[in-house]
Design a protein around this motif. Structure first.
Motif, PDB file in Angstrom:
ATOM      1  N   UNK A 219       0.856  -1.185   0.000  1.00  0.00           N
ATOM      2  CA  UNK A 219       0.000   0.000   0.000  1.00  0.00           C
ATOM      3  C   UNK A 219       0.897   1.242   0.000  1.00  0.00           C
ATOM      4  N   UNK A 220       0.678   2.131  -0.944  1.00  0.00           N
ATOM      5  CA  UNK A 220       1.476   3.359  -1.009  1.00  0.00           C
ATOM      6  C   UNK A 220       0.549   4.540  -1.242  1.00  0.00           C
ATOM      7  N   UNK A 221       0.549   5.464  -0.295  1.00  0.00           N
ATOM      8  CA  UNK A 221      -0.155   6.735  -0.484  1.00  0.00           C
ATOM      9  C   UNK A 221       0.704   7.832   0.106  1.00  0.00           C
ATOM     10  N   UNK A 222       1.024   8.818  -0.721  1.00  0.00           N
ATOM     11  CA  UNK A 222       1.820   9.943  -0.251  1.00  0.00           C
ATOM     12  C   UNK A 222       1.179  11.233  -0.735  1.00  0.00           C
ATOM     13  N   UNK A 223       0.744  12.052   0.186  1.00  0.00           N
ATOM     14  CA  UNK A 223       0.063  13.303  -0.172  1.00  0.00           C
ATOM     15  C   UNK A 223       1.091  14.368  -0.531  1.00  0.00           C
ATOM     16  N   UNK A 224       1.703  14.183  -1.719  1.00  0.00           N
ATOM     17  CA  UNK A 224       2.803  15.074  -2.107  1.00  0.00           C
ATOM     18  C   UNK A 224       2.338  16.499  -2.368  1.00  0.00           C
TER      19      UNK A 224
ATOM     20  N   UNK B 160      14.980  29.723  11.573  1.00  0.00           N
ATOM     21  CA  UNK B 160      13.943  28.785  11.985  1.00  0.00           C
ATOM     22  C   UNK B 160      13.326  28.122  10.754  1.00  0.00           C
ATOM     23  N   UNK B 161      13.130  26.812  10.816  1.00  0.00           N
ATOM     24  CA  UNK B 161      12.573  26.058   9.699  1.00  0.00           C
ATOM     25  C   UNK B 161      11.124  25.706   9.993  1.00  0.00           C
ATOM     26  N   UNK B 162      10.254  25.995   9.032  1.00  0.00           N
ATOM     27  CA  UNK B 162       8.851  25.650   9.198  1.00  0.00           C
ATOM     28  C   UNK B 162       8.674  24.141   9.020  1.00  0.00           C
ATOM     29  N   UNK B 163       7.939  23.543   9.926  1.00  0.00           N
ATOM     30  CA  UNK B 163       7.663  22.117   9.852  1.00  0.00           C
ATOM     31  C   UNK B 163       6.318  21.910   9.180  1.00  0.00           C
ATOM     32  N   UNK B 164       6.323  21.261   8.019  1.00  0.00           N
ATOM     33  CA  UNK B 164       5.086  21.001   7.281  1.00  0.00           C
ATOM     34  C   UNK B 164       4.797  19.515   7.347  1.00  0.00           C
ATOM     35  N   UNK B 165       3.631  19.180   7.871  1.00  0.00           N
ATOM     36  CA  UNK B 165       3.264  17.778   8.025  1.00  0.00           C
ATOM     37  C   UNK B 165       2.270  17.376   6.948  1.00  0.00           C
ATOM     38  N   UNK B 166       2.406  16.118   6.463  1.00  0.00           N
ATOM     39  CA  UNK B 166       1.462  15.596   5.490  1.00  0.00           C
ATOM     40  C   UNK B 166       1.422  14.087   5.625  1.00  0.00           C
ATOM     41  N   UNK B 167       0.336  13.517   5.129  1.00  0.00           N
ATOM     42  CA  UNK B 167       0.163  12.065   5.238  1.00  0.00           C
ATOM     43  C   UNK B 167       1.096  11.341   4.273  1.00  0.00           C
ATOM     44  N   UNK B 168       1.725  10.282   4.763  1.00  0.00           N
ATOM     45  CA  UNK B 168       2.545   9.411   3.921  1.00  0.00           C
ATOM     46  C   UNK B 168       2.442   8.000   4.490  1.00  0.00           C
TER      47      UNK B 168
END
Length: 421
Positions: free
Chosen positions: A167-172, A189-197
């Motif tokens: 199963x592969x899903x990556x919300x690029x 400072x680095x912004x942290x961006x979260x997404x589903x993978x």
């Protein structure tokens, strides 16, 4: 200059072995023996040479007239040497004068490329070939298609056999609007961006997966995004791994059985393509979409892909920008987006496979497209496959008023697996 001096010994061996094959029977015997050796190495967990890999590909010429594969590849300095009526050796003259593998023409529309090269090299070679030629496209097996093929695996195999599903899903394209910054006084400072993978593999007995998979999919939507499915070999140990882009890896000791499975899936896909095009082109032939410019009218039944969850504005904007702002985008589309609202875009564009017109409406809740007669039905399968993999794994697709998964199911019912072993 000796071109072979530039290649590693293993690649020289592969190239020489391919060059020596002079008949179909010799190719099959050679790949059978090669597969048996690799199976022994798989048992010992010491693979010395690459596994046999096959790539299912599709091509259609303008106005439905097929160009010979020899003509298509000759444009890229790739020589196709005839072995018999439908089987060829493939010599790439672009760099080292290297034999890459074999091409077998299955039908005027479909062919398969067999190779012994490492996956990274073979994957790149095939991908570059497809992106470079509007005549070619991958065979696209979406999660919706795999969910039907999985049922065929269960029918063909005994319940105690093991199946492997990836199963592969990556919300690029996903951009979290609630991204946060590290609580620090530093300027960098680095912004942290979260997404589903999500990427994981399920290996279990067929009987167990039959009982549990649909329940797990209802609980966790990325499990709809099947990207690889193994057909257990009915004639021995191991099996055949089918991937969403038409790649097939032989993890059995039998090449004949490997080819039988490719023929089985290709026949299902051919039926699916015919039914898809019939539905998309003709089922609503009286319905027309009038658009400005060169297309004038697009006639066909709408293909609708409904998202399980609406996209946020940041994700929607990035998806549009990435798709139509890059030449080699994943969806293989070209066009100029027309903004009709914050989360609504129309595109009167073309599909870069055959450069045929296509009309698309993007919103945060759905994608609707009209695929007019003459535009390859493979466009529909590519859209569904990539949306499940990168946008929404639980998306539902319809062609007109018919659900896509029902068309896949219907297209597979009359196709029988026929073993050549």
């Amino acid at each position: 200059m000796n071109m072979e001096a530039k290649m590693p010994d293993s690649e020289i061996d592969i190239s020489k072995e391919i060059k020596s094959i002079s008949s179909r029977e010799k190719m099959i015997r050679y790949l059978d023996g090669y597969s048996a050796e690799r199976m022994e190495e798989l048992d010992e967990r010491k693979i010395k040479r690459p596994l046999v890999k096959s790539y299912m590909l599709e091509h259609v010429g303008d106005n439905g007239k097929q160009r010979e594969i020899t003509q298509i590849l000759s444009n890229f300095m790739i020589e196709v040497q005839k072995i018999d009526e439908n089987l060829y050796r493939v010599l790439d003259n672009r760099e080292n004068g290297e034999y890459m593998g074999f091409i077998e023409v299955l039908t005027p529309r479909y062919f398969v490329f067999y190779t012994l090269h490492h996956s990274d090299k073979a994957d790149r070679w095939v991908k570059n070939l497809v992106f470079s030629s509007p005549d070619l496209d991958h065979v696209w097996l979406s999660g919706l298609t795999f969910n039907v093929l999985w049922q065929r695996v269960a029918q063909l195999s005994k319940p105690h056999r093991y199946v492997s599903i990836l199963f592969v899903h990556e919300s690029i394209y996903q951009i979290d609007s609630e991204g946060y910054e590290d609580e620090s006084d530093e300027e960098d400072t680095v912004e942290v961006v979260e997404r589903r993978a999500s990427k994981f593999k399920l290996v279990d007995k067929i009987a167990v997966v039959q009982e549990k998979l649909s329940k797990l999919q209802d609980l966790y939507s990325p499990l709809y995004a099947i990207s690889q499915l193994r057909f257990p070999s009915p004639v021995g140990r191991g099996g055949h791994d089918f991937y969403d882009n038409g790649k097939v890896t032989n993890r059995s000791g039998n090449f004949r059985d490997h080819r039988s499975h490719i023929l089985y899936v290709q026949r299902i896909y051919d039926q699916l393509m015919r039914m898809t095009e019939e539905k998309a082109w003709y089922s609503m032939s009286k319905e027309t979409v009038t658009v400005p410019g060169q297309f004038q009218k697009l006639i066909g039944s709408p293909v609708t892909i409904l998202f399980n969850e609406p996209l946020n504005k940041e994700t929607f904007d990035y998806w549009i920008k990435s798709t139509f702002g890059r030449i080699n985008n994943r969806f293989r589309l070209w066009g100029n987006p027309i903004r009709l609202g914050p989360k609504k875009v129309h595109v009167y564009g073309v599909d870069k496979h055959l450069w045929k017109p296509i009309f698309l409406e993007f919103t945060d809740k759905h994608l609707v497209t009209i695929v007019p007669k003459g535009t390859c039905g493979n466009t529909i399968h590519r859209l569904i496959c990539n949306i499940q993999k990168y946008i929404d794994p639980a998306a539902k697709a319809y062609i007109g008023d018919t659900e896509y998964k029902n068309i896949v199911d219907e297209s597979s019912k009359g196709v029988r697996y026929e073993s050549e072993s």
